[in-house]
Design a protein around this motif. Structure first.
Motif, short mmCIF file in Angstrom:
data_model
loop_
_atom_site.label_atom_id
_atom_site.label_comp_id
_atom_site.label_asym_id
_atom_site.label_seq_id
_atom_site.Cartn_x
_atom_site.Cartn_y
_atom_site.Cartn_z
N HIS A 1 0.84 -1.21 0.00
CA HIS A 1 0.00 0.00 0.00
C HIS A 1 0.86 1.25 0.00
O HIS A 1 0.37 2.34 -0.23
CB HIS A 1 -1.04 0.00 1.12
N SER A 2 2.18 1.10 0.23
CA SER A 2 3.10 2.22 0.04
C SER A 2 4.47 1.67 -0.33
O SER A 2 4.87 0.60 0.13
CB SER A 2 3.20 3.09 1.30
N ASP B 1 8.43 3.42 -0.95
CA ASP B 1 9.28 4.61 -0.91
C ASP B 1 10.73 4.19 -1.14
O ASP B 1 11.15 3.13 -0.66
CB ASP B 1 9.17 5.32 0.44
N TRP C 1 11.62 7.48 7.33
CA TRP C 1 10.40 6.75 7.01
C TRP C 1 9.93 6.02 8.26
O TRP C 1 10.74 5.55 9.05
CB TRP C 1 10.68 5.74 5.90
#
Length: 158
Positions: A70-71, A73, A139
């Motif tokens: 869902h993410s 980076d 993060w």
């Protein structure tokens, strides 16, 4: 310098997203092309949650665990992906390392653990002491659907 780093981040993120697409469609040829044959693997979680290992080694016994992040980076060669399986109540994070040739050489896999990623750096002087180290968080896991649950936390320094 910033533009080069941004391009590297985008390229490495694309490699990892391509891997998840290949895993989802069970495209073995593409998976083999994207992963180094001597992939370094580090796993943190219950043995029963080694879904990725079973998927890549072909020992998944037709288990239907789909890694859908869902993410995603990127921070240089490190790409962090997180997702969850709400049916099984499993939260996962993968930290992938992509080399300059666009091949994934390492994965660190975390299950039901929150993760904070920090960039390990020191000041410009040659001598380094504890007080001169600076490790900013770049993060953190997003655990909104796990509010109120006890989730151990780890720090990954890059």
């Amino acid at each position: 310098m910033f533009i080069i780093e941004a391009l590297e981040d985008t390229s490495n993120k694309s490699v990892v997203l391509h891997l998840y697409d290949a895993l989802s469609s069970r495209d073995v040829h593409t998976v083999h092309k994207l992963l180094a044959p001597d992939l370094e693997w580090w796993f943190h979680g219950p043995h029963s949650h080694q879904f990725m290992m079973r998927l890549l080694t072909g020992t998944d016994d037709n288990e239907s665990f789909n890694f859908v992040p869902h993410s995603v980076d990127a921070f240089g060669s490190t790409v962090i992906a997180e997702g969850c399986d709400p049916v099984r109540d499993i939260f996962w994070i993968h930290a992938w390392t992509v080399n300059s040739s666009g091949v994934i050489t390492q994965v660190r896999e975390y299950f039901n653990t929150s993760l904070t990623v920090t960039r390990f750096a020191n000041n410009s002087s040659k001598s380094v002491s504890i007080t001169s180290l600076h490790c900013p968080s770049v993060w953190e896991s997003s655990l909104s659907n796990r509010v109120g649950k006890s989730v151990p936390g780890l720090v990954l320094a890059i």
